[in-house]
Motif scaffolding. Structure first.
Motif, mmCIF file in Angstrom:
data_model
loop_
_atom_site.group_PDB
_atom_site.id
_atom_site.type_symbol
_atom_site.label_atom_id
_atom_site.label_comp_id
_atom_site.label_asym_id
_atom_site.label_seq_id
_atom_site.Cartn_x
_atom_site.Cartn_y
_atom_site.Cartn_z
ATOM 1 N N ASP A 148 11.745 5.938 5.677
ATOM 2 C CA ASP A 148 12.820 6.603 6.421
ATOM 3 C C ASP A 148 13.021 5.975 7.798
ATOM 4 O O ASP A 148 14.143 5.901 8.299
ATOM 5 N N LYS A 149 11.964 5.458 8.412
ATOM 6 C CA LYS A 149 12.087 4.777 9.704
ATOM 7 C C LYS A 149 12.916 3.497 9.555
ATOM 8 O O LYS A 149 13.778 3.206 10.379
ATOM 9 N N TYR A 150 12.662 2.725 8.492
ATOM 10 C CA TYR A 150 13.425 1.503 8.262
ATOM 11 C C TYR A 150 14.900 1.820 8.013
ATOM 12 O O TYR A 150 15.780 1.121 8.523
ATOM 13 N N ILE A 151 15.158 2.863 7.252
ATOM 14 C CA ILE A 151 16.548 3.265 6.986
ATOM 15 C C ILE A 151 17.209 3.713 8.285
ATOM 16 O O ILE A 151 18.338 3.323 8.592
ATOM 17 N N ASP A 198 5.593 13.187 -15.255
ATOM 18 C CA ASP A 198 5.682 12.998 -13.804
ATOM 19 C C ASP A 198 5.834 11.523 -13.454
ATOM 20 O O ASP A 198 5.749 11.141 -12.299
ATOM 21 N N ARG A 199 6.100 10.673 -14.432
ATOM 22 C CA ARG A 199 6.268 9.235 -14.231
ATOM 23 C C ARG A 199 7.532 8.765 -14.940
ATOM 24 O O ARG A 199 8.079 9.445 -15.781
ATOM 25 N N GLY A 200 7.968 7.560 -14.557
ATOM 26 C CA GLY A 200 9.061 6.933 -15.288
ATOM 27 C C GLY A 200 10.458 7.301 -14.830
ATOM 28 O O GLY A 200 11.420 7.074 -15.550
ATOM 29 N N ARG A 201 10.588 7.838 -13.633
ATOM 30 C CA ARG A 201 11.906 8.246 -13.154
ATOM 31 C C ARG A 201 12.543 7.270 -12.165
ATOM 32 O O ARG A 201 13.731 7.310 -11.933
ATOM 33 N N GLY A 202 11.753 6.407 -11.546
ATOM 34 C CA GLY A 202 12.216 5.581 -10.434
ATOM 35 C C GLY A 202 13.469 4.780 -10.713
ATOM 36 O O GLY A 202 14.490 4.949 -10.055
ATOM 37 N N LEU A 203 13.409 3.874 -11.677
ATOM 38 C CA LEU A 203 14.571 3.042 -11.967
ATOM 39 C C LEU A 203 15.736 3.856 -12.500
ATOM 40 O O LEU A 203 16.896 3.549 -12.213
ATOM 41 N N TYR A 204 15.442 4.891 -13.244
ATOM 42 C CA TYR A 204 16.503 5.755 -13.768
ATOM 43 C C TYR A 204 17.254 6.431 -12.609
ATOM 44 O O TYR A 204 18.486 6.462 -12.588
ATOM 45 N N VAL A 205 16.521 6.932 -11.641
ATOM 46 C CA VAL A 205 17.144 7.569 -10.475
ATOM 47 C C VAL A 205 17.963 6.544 -9.693
ATOM 48 O O VAL A 205 19.122 6.786 -9.344
ATOM 49 N N ILE A 206 17.366 5.387 -9.422
ATOM 50 C CA ILE A 206 18.077 4.348 -8.678
ATOM 51 C C ILE A 206 19.372 3.977 -9.388
ATOM 52 O O ILE A 206 20.432 3.871 -8.768
ATOM 53 N N THR A 254 12.698 4.019 -1.478
ATOM 54 C CA THR A 254 11.352 4.558 -1.677
ATOM 55 C C THR A 254 10.901 4.362 -3.120
ATOM 56 O O THR A 254 9.773 3.920 -3.383
ATOM 57 N N GLU A 255 11.771 4.658 -4.069
ATOM 58 C CA GLU A 255 11.433 4.474 -5.489
ATOM 59 C C GLU A 255 11.190 3.004 -5.815
ATOM 60 O O GLU A 255 10.258 2.666 -6.537
ATOM 61 N N ALA A 256 12.033 2.128 -5.281
ATOM 62 C CA ALA A 256 11.897 0.696 -5.562
ATOM 63 C C ALA A 256 10.591 0.140 -4.992
ATOM 64 O O ALA A 256 9.891 -0.631 -5.663
ATOM 65 N N VAL A 257 10.246 0.526 -3.779
ATOM 66 C CA VAL A 257 9.012 0.041 -3.157
ATOM 67 C C VAL A 257 7.793 0.620 -3.884
ATOM 68 O O VAL A 257 6.815 -0.092 -4.141
ATOM 69 N N ALA A 258 7.856 1.888 -4.241
ATOM 70 C CA ALA A 258 6.744 2.499 -4.991
ATOM 71 C C ALA A 258 6.520 1.756 -6.306
ATOM 72 O O ALA A 258 5.375 1.437 -6.669
ATOM 73 N N LYS A 303 0.855 -1.181 0.000
ATOM 74 C CA LYS A 303 0.000 0.000 0.000
ATOM 75 C C LYS A 303 0.891 1.231 0.000
ATOM 76 O O LYS A 303 1.911 1.262 0.689
ATOM 77 N N LEU A 304 0.493 2.230 -0.748
ATOM 78 C CA LEU A 304 1.347 3.405 -0.910
ATOM 79 C C LEU A 304 1.653 4.133 0.396
ATOM 80 O O LEU A 304 2.689 4.775 0.509
ATOM 81 N N ASN A 305 0.799 3.989 1.405
ATOM 82 C CA ASN A 305 1.076 4.690 2.662
ATOM 83 C C ASN A 305 2.320 4.159 3.374
ATOM 84 O O ASN A 305 2.860 4.824 4.246
ATOM 85 N N VAL A 306 2.822 2.970 2.994
ATOM 86 C CA VAL A 306 4.062 2.469 3.611
ATOM 87 C C VAL A 306 5.273 3.286 3.185
ATOM 88 O O VAL A 306 6.301 3.253 3.851
ATOM 89 N N LEU A 307 5.151 4.038 2.108
ATOM 90 C CA LEU A 307 6.267 4.876 1.661
ATOM 91 C C LEU A 307 6.653 5.900 2.726
ATOM 92 O O LEU A 307 7.813 6.300 2.821
ATOM 93 N N ASN A 308 5.678 6.304 3.541
ATOM 94 C CA ASN A 308 5.956 7.249 4.624
ATOM 95 C C ASN A 308 6.827 6.639 5.715
ATOM 96 O O ASN A 308 7.374 7.353 6.541
ATOM 97 N N GLU A 309 6.934 5.312 5.731
ATOM 98 C CA GLU A 309 7.691 4.623 6.769
ATOM 99 C C GLU A 309 9.106 4.240 6.343
ATOM 100 O O GLU A 309 9.885 3.761 7.168
#
Length: 144
Positions: free
Chosen positions: A22-25, A105-113, A51-55, A14-20
């Motif tokens: 930083d806690k795991y890191i 506004d899409r398609g940046r995740g893997l490129y950034v990683i 965050t990008e990978a999980v999203a 679920k997308l709300n886990v993205l807020n967490e």
């Protein structure tokens, strides 16, 4: 800092886990004598990549499962942080990574990683995609 330490997290897809993330890191850095790196760019890069990978795993991979989960395995071997993100979904390859359209506004995740981590690999085992990211932090002149 020569011990190999590994932590595994299983999160609901679920997308709300993205807020967490930083806690795991933060927990990972605190539990592995990596506190001296927390206020440096390394923690930011690891957080951004994860965050990008999980999203991506949530948005592109877990829709078919009845109880979708994302599994994250983080490992520190004394020099390198390795993060694996396990997810289901359509197979993809590193060759699929393209420079994103700057107006999209899409398609940046893997490129950034791919650009902020030292190593990025993608494996397919059984019905899972495994995104493997590595960052050398001890011998990197930017972080040492």
């Amino acid at each position: 800092m020569g011990n190999n330490v590994s932590i595994t997290y299983e999160l609901p897809a679920k997308l709300n886990v993205l807020n967490e993330i930083d806690k795991y890191i933060d927990d990972f850095f605190s539990n592995n004598q990596l506190n001296k790196y927390k206020n440096k760019d390394i923690a930011f890069y690891i957080n951004l990549a994860l965050t990008e990978a999980v999203a991506n795993a949530i948005l592109h991979g877990e829709k078919k499962k009845k109880y979708p989960q994302i599994k994250i395995r983080m490992n520190f071997d004394g020099n390198t942080i390795e993060i694996k993100v396990y997810s289901q979904g359509k197979p993809f390859k590193k060759d699929d990574i393209k420079k994103p359209n700057p107006l999209s506004d899409r398609g940046r995740g893997l490129y950034v990683i791919n650009n902020i981590m030292d190593d990025l690999r993608i494996k397919r085992e059984l019905d899972e995609n495994i995104l493997i990211m590595k960052k050398n932090i001890v011998n990197d002149k930017n972080f040492a």
